[in-house]
Design an enzyme around this catalytic site. Sequence first.
Site, short mmCIF file in Angstrom:
data_model
loop_
_atom_site.label_atom_id
_atom_site.label_comp_id
_atom_site.label_asym_id
_atom_site.label_seq_id
_atom_site.Cartn_x
_atom_site.Cartn_y
_atom_site.Cartn_z
N ASN A 142 9.33 3.91 3.38
CA ASN A 142 9.28 3.47 4.77
C ASN A 142 10.61 2.83 5.13
O ASN A 142 11.34 2.36 4.26
CB ASN A 142 8.22 2.38 4.95
CG ASN A 142 6.82 2.87 4.66
OD1 ASN A 142 6.43 2.97 3.51
ND2 ASN A 142 6.09 3.20 5.69
N HIS A 185 5.15 3.87 12.83
CA HIS A 185 5.28 3.80 11.37
C HIS A 185 6.29 4.88 10.97
O HIS A 185 5.99 6.06 11.06
CB HIS A 185 3.88 4.07 10.79
CG HIS A 185 3.78 4.23 9.32
ND1 HIS A 185 3.04 3.35 8.54
CD2 HIS A 185 4.24 5.16 8.46
CE1 HIS A 185 3.07 3.75 7.28
NE2 HIS A 185 3.80 4.85 7.20
N CYS A 189 4.45 9.16 0.48
CA CYS A 189 3.07 9.59 0.33
C CYS A 189 2.97 10.61 -0.79
O CYS A 189 3.68 11.62 -0.76
CB CYS A 189 2.57 10.20 1.64
SG CYS A 189 0.90 10.86 1.48
N ARG A 233 0.85 -1.21 0.00
CA ARG A 233 0.00 0.00 0.00
C ARG A 233 0.88 1.25 0.00
O ARG A 233 0.96 1.97 -0.98
CB ARG A 233 -0.95 -0.04 1.22
CG ARG A 233 -2.09 0.96 1.15
CD ARG A 233 -1.70 2.37 1.56
NE ARG A 233 -1.13 2.46 2.92
CZ ARG A 233 -0.56 3.55 3.40
NH1 ARG A 233 -0.44 4.65 2.67
NH2 ARG A 233 -0.03 3.56 4.61
N ASP A 234 1.58 1.50 1.09
CA ASP A 234 2.36 2.74 1.22
C ASP A 234 3.43 2.80 0.13
O ASP A 234 3.74 3.86 -0.41
CB ASP A 234 3.00 2.79 2.61
CG ASP A 234 3.27 4.20 3.10
OD1 ASP A 234 3.31 5.11 2.27
OD2 ASP A 234 3.46 4.37 4.32
N HIS A 260 9.21 6.56 8.29
CA HIS A 260 9.81 6.68 6.95
C HIS A 260 11.29 7.00 7.12
O HIS A 260 11.68 7.64 8.09
CB HIS A 260 9.08 7.76 6.13
CG HIS A 260 7.77 7.28 5.60
ND1 HIS A 260 7.58 6.91 4.30
CD2 HIS A 260 6.59 7.05 6.24
CE1 HIS A 260 6.33 6.49 4.14
NE2 HIS A 260 5.71 6.57 5.30
N1 COA Z 1 -12.75 5.21 -2.44
C1 COA Z 1 -13.07 5.36 -3.74
N2 COA Z 1 -13.66 6.47 -4.23
C2 COA Z 1 -13.95 7.44 -3.34
C3 COA Z 1 -13.66 7.34 -2.00
C4 COA Z 1 -13.02 6.17 -1.54
N3 COA Z 1 -12.69 6.00 -0.26
N4 COA Z 1 -14.07 8.47 -1.38
C5 COA Z 1 -14.61 9.25 -2.31
N5 COA Z 1 -14.54 8.65 -3.51
C6 COA Z 1 -14.99 9.13 -4.81
C7 COA Z 1 -16.37 9.75 -4.76
O1 COA Z 1 -17.36 8.77 -4.91
C8 COA Z 1 -16.33 10.70 -5.94
O2 COA Z 1 -16.47 9.96 -7.14
P1 COA Z 1 -17.19 10.59 -8.42
O3 COA Z 1 -16.40 11.82 -8.75
O4 COA Z 1 -17.05 9.51 -9.44
O5 COA Z 1 -18.58 10.86 -7.98
C9 COA Z 1 -14.89 11.20 -5.91
O6 COA Z 1 -14.13 10.21 -5.21
C10 COA Z 1 -14.74 12.53 -5.20
O7 COA Z 1 -15.37 12.43 -3.95
P2 COA Z 1 -15.25 13.56 -2.84
O8 COA Z 1 -16.00 13.14 -1.64
O9 COA Z 1 -15.59 14.91 -3.46
O10 COA Z 1 -13.73 13.47 -2.49
P3 COA Z 1 -12.54 14.45 -2.79
O11 COA Z 1 -12.36 14.72 -4.22
O12 COA Z 1 -12.68 15.59 -1.88
O13 COA Z 1 -11.33 13.51 -2.34
C11 COA Z 1 -10.67 11.59 -1.03
C12 COA Z 1 -11.28 12.98 -1.03
C13 COA Z 1 -10.43 11.20 0.40
C14 COA Z 1 -11.62 10.64 -1.70
C15 COA Z 1 -9.36 11.59 -1.84
O14 COA Z 1 -8.59 12.70 -1.48
C16 COA Z 1 -8.56 10.35 -1.61
O15 COA Z 1 -8.92 9.25 -1.99
N6 COA Z 1 -7.40 10.47 -0.96
C17 COA Z 1 -6.55 9.33 -0.70
C18 COA Z 1 -5.38 9.76 0.01
C19 COA Z 1 -4.39 8.66 0.20
O16 COA Z 1 -4.54 7.52 -0.18
N7 COA Z 1 -3.28 9.04 0.81
C20 COA Z 1 -2.22 8.17 1.09
C21 COA Z 1 -2.42 7.33 2.29
S1 COA Z 1 -2.55 8.17 3.82
ZN ZN Z 2 3.65 6.01 5.48
#
Ligand code: COA
Ligand code: ZN
Length: 305
Positions: free
Chosen positions: A249, A207, A240, A13-14, A209
């Site tokens: 990490n 955790h 990240c 994942r990370d 890095h």
């Molecule tokens: N899994 C899959 N899709 C997701 C989701 C999730 N957990 N959460 C929201 N979405 C989808 C929504 O359904 C929407 O889809 P659409 O555009 O097709 O309708 C789209 O993402 C945007 O949703 P929204 O609620 O407006 O989210 P956002 O654009 O503000 O983004 C996150 C917020 C959290 C979804 C996004 O920033 C994200 O996935 N971040 C991941 C960060 C990450 O993995 N970081 C590293 C590890 S810590």
């Molecule tokens: Zn990390």
Amino acid sequence: MKERIVITDVGPRDGLQNQPKILSIEQRVELISAIAAAGVPQIEVGSFVSPRAVPAMAGTDRVFAALDANATYKTPSIALIPNLKGYELARDAGAKAVTMVLYASDGMAQKNAAMSMTDAEDITMKILRLAKQDGIEVIATIAVAFSCPFDGPSDPLLVQSIASKFIDAGADQLVLADTIGSSDPQQVRVLTEALVESHGPSQLGCHFHDTRAMGLANVYAAVEAGIRRFDSSIAGLGGCPFAPGATGNVATDDVAMMLQQMGFETGIDLGRLMEASDLAETLTGTAPGGRSKAWLQGHLAKQVG
Ligand code: COA
Ligand code: ZN
């Protein structure tokens, strides 16, 4: 009897979320299976996040399905989630444990999940209630627990209060994440000692890095403070995409070797771990590999030969 330390490999994942090359579902499953074959007791196998935000983690439901279909794969698998939608997707994919991300700064909460720190806390509380009903374990990870690339040094008292709130609320584990690798062993010792004193060590984890070569020193400081759970990443993969400056990490290769040499039981076969590490390097083309790897491979070859 040796004392046990539980390592969770977060490389699938990370690590993979931040590689220039996106692996296929089959390649991700191959890497996870190799890590499991080395005896790593827990693996974070992917995340349920927006595939637009993190394309490399698209299809994590298919990773779960492939692992479920493999009768020899028995390793507890964890999915990272950023929000309620992620929880629902993880549950529907059959995840038995989720890592929900909390934050020690608003800057990181906004950049990573488009929410505030307190929103993340409220959602985590809700997820904890749902997860109890669904029989799913919740690992609450506090991102940027030492320093944030946007807001600067994190307040240790704030981190302690978030940690206490979620341990008291029933989180199965509480992990302090040094998301950008900014901490030092002294800082780690002070914070982990305080938390171990308040809560005991059983639910606490760290955790780290290795951005500034202090990953292993930080693991050591936390071990000395009583921490017995660590996240690390096969071949030092990681970083990240939303935290500028974060590199991989601390490598599972190095952490497992150090802990075993110190007399702890990790359940990990270092020879098989080197095979998984080689595979991570082959598949990604960019994994740095643990610092100990060349020595370990030579040493293990001599033992066999
Ligand atoms: N899994 C899959 N899709 C997701 C989701 C999730 N957990 N959460 C929201 N979405 C989808 C929504 O359904 C929407 O889809 P659409 O555009 O097709 O309708 C789209 O993402 C945007 O949703 P929204 O609620 O407006 O989210 P956002 O654009 O503000 O983004 C996150 C917020 C959290 C979804 C996004 O920033 C994200 O996935 N971040 C991941 C960060 C990450 O993995 N970081 C590293 C590890 S810590
Ligand atoms: Zn990390």
